[in-house]
Design a protein around this motif. Structure first.
Motif, short mmCIF file in Angstrom:
data_model
loop_
_atom_site.label_atom_id
_atom_site.label_comp_id
_atom_site.label_asym_id
_atom_site.label_seq_id
_atom_site.Cartn_x
_atom_site.Cartn_y
_atom_site.Cartn_z
N GLU A 43 -41.38 7.75 -39.27
CA GLU A 43 -41.37 7.33 -40.76
C GLU A 43 -41.79 8.36 -41.64
O GLU A 43 -42.73 8.99 -41.20
N GLY A 44 -41.38 8.31 -43.07
CA GLY A 44 -41.85 9.50 -43.96
C GLY A 44 -41.55 10.71 -43.70
O GLY A 44 -42.03 11.70 -44.13
N LYS B 20 -38.75 13.50 -44.21
CA LYS B 20 -37.46 13.82 -45.18
C LYS B 20 -36.56 14.74 -44.47
O LYS B 20 -37.08 16.12 -44.34
N LYS C 277 -41.12 4.45 -45.46
CA LYS C 277 -42.04 3.85 -44.26
C LYS C 277 -41.63 2.13 -44.38
O LYS C 277 -41.63 1.83 -45.39
N SER D 178 -42.46 16.37 -42.62
CA SER D 178 -43.24 15.13 -42.15
C SER D 178 -43.98 14.67 -43.06
O SER D 178 -44.25 15.20 -44.42
N GLU D 179 -44.37 13.43 -43.05
CA GLU D 179 -45.45 12.74 -44.06
C GLU D 179 -46.70 13.59 -44.38
O GLU D 179 -46.91 13.49 -45.42
N ASP D 180 -46.98 14.25 -43.52
CA ASP D 180 -48.51 15.09 -43.65
C ASP D 180 -48.03 16.44 -44.37
O ASP D 180 -49.03 17.36 -44.49
N GLN E 208 -36.75 8.54 -44.38
CA GLN E 208 -37.70 9.02 -45.30
C GLN E 208 -38.75 8.05 -45.66
O GLN E 208 -39.96 8.39 -46.18
#
Length: 377
Positions: free
Chosen positions: A120-121, A123, A37, A141-143, A35
């Motif tokens: 990374e990032g 969840k 970075k 995802s992070e985005d 979750q």
């Protein structure tokens, strides 16, 4: 079924990154997700054991860690309110003893990133299930995109609040045997730099207060409290931490010390007896499996060892067609063979530290050959 990966590892800390490194050596296709970075912090005492160093050496990471801020020690000194315990022989060899977790974990994670696929990032929010088999993960995802990935085996290496363990009803609560600990960094604290100091004082034992140098100017200070003890006091761990640095034995040491940040607390799921750490299509490792030592509270080494065991055994399992609980049983057997007996011994030994703690510590660690010195001398 066509799987995206042989193995998905949730959590890029010591357990997950070591598992990824070990599984990659076995030729598995691995996805490692976290979750956060990297680099990221992790509240910890920052101490490394011989087992940690052996595994780092196996993956040729000692030199990388030596290039980062760290501390080396050749001794552990134990204190009570009236005595000091000196080991029977003072080693002349200094080994890496401590490394801040944001540094240590990043060294491991970057090594894993170099040989496996990482996200990374990411969840993880749910597990993909078919009947009673885990076959993947679902998350964001992070985005902000919702994504799913499938694997023959999913490993929960995502710490004491593991989403994998929670989704499977295997989360270990404090009531099942746990501890809490504090951590704060200080500068300008008078330390030798060659010693790790452990204080078994009435306010915290059978837990202890520690002073561990972590680099040339910073010291990690904290206290570990076993759940039945701190619950009975009704005092927050951070207050016990503050009280101890003002105690007669330690107050003078901290007069010129400069805090770096706040006192932080965290929960430690302790190993006690064997518990379920695997099932159809999944395993748990490290803190997610509740493997922290129940006497001293160290967990980095146990996380790394469980990850190493998992990676080695999954090499052959994932090349087969059976990922059931029965097929994954060798992992649980190996983990509990390694940690089960010693953990139960530690649980039974811990009450002996409630009163006059240094004698039993001397007996256990040094076969009675350490030197006990009165602090009045």
């Amino acid at each position: 079924m066509n799987y995206d990966y042989d193995l998905i590892i949730v959590g890029g800390g010591p357990a997950g990154s070591t598992m990824a490194l070990s599984a990659a050596k076995q030729g598995l296709k691995v996805l490692l997700v976290d979750q956060a970075k990297f680099p990221r912090d992790k509240i910890c005492g920052d101490a490394l054991t011989v087992m940690c160093l052996k595994i780092l050496q196996e993956f040729n990471l000692i030199d990388k860690l030596l290039q980062e801020p760290h501390a080396c020690a050749n001794n552990m000194i134990f204190y009570s309110e009236s005595e000091r315990l000196i080991p029977p022989s003072m080693s002349k060899t200094k080994d890496i003893s401590t490394s801040k977790r944001w540094i240590f974990d990043n060294v491991l994670f970057q090594a894993a990133k170099a040989c496996t696929e990482t996200k990374e990032g990411f969840k993880v929010e749910n597990l993909l299930m078919k009947e009673d088999y885990v076959f993947g993960i679902q998350g964001t995802s992070e985005d902000g995109r919702k994504q799913e990935y499938t694997a023959k085996v999913v490993a929960g290496a995502d710490g004491c609040s593991s989403v994998v363990a929670r989704k499977l009803g295997l989360h270990q609560s404090l009531r099942q045997d746990g501890a809490v600990a504090t951590r704060a960094y200080y500068r300008h604290l008078d330390v030798s730099g060659n010693e790790l100091e452990l204080y078994y004082l009435p306010e915290c034992r059978p837990g202890y207060f520690w002073i561990f140098p972590v680099d040339q100017e910073t010291v990690n200070v904290g206290v570990i409290l076993f759940e039945q003890d701190f619950k009975n006091t009704g005092v927050f761990p951070s207050e016990i931490h503050r009280h101890l640095i003002q105690s007669p034995l330690l107050k003078a040491r901290f007069l010129a010390a400069e805090p770096v940040g706040n006192i932080q607390c965290w929960y430690l799921p302790l190993a006690k007896t064997t518990r379920t750490i695997h099932g159809n299509g999944f395993i748990l490792a490290g803190d997610a499996a509740g493997l922290i030592d129940p006497l001293i509270g160290h967990g980095i080494d146990r996380a790394m060892m469980s990850g190493k065991i998992a990676g080695e055994l999954l090499g052959s399992i994932c090349r087969g067609q059976d990922y059931s609980a029965t097929a994954l049983q060798p992992y649980a057997d190996a983990v509990w063979k390694y940690f089960g007996f010693i953990s139960q011994f530690a649980v039974n030994f811990r009450p002996r530290l409630q009163h006059e703690p240094l004698q039993p510590i001397n007996s256990l660690l040094y076969k009675g050959m350490g030197k006990l010195i009165s602090l009045d001398c």
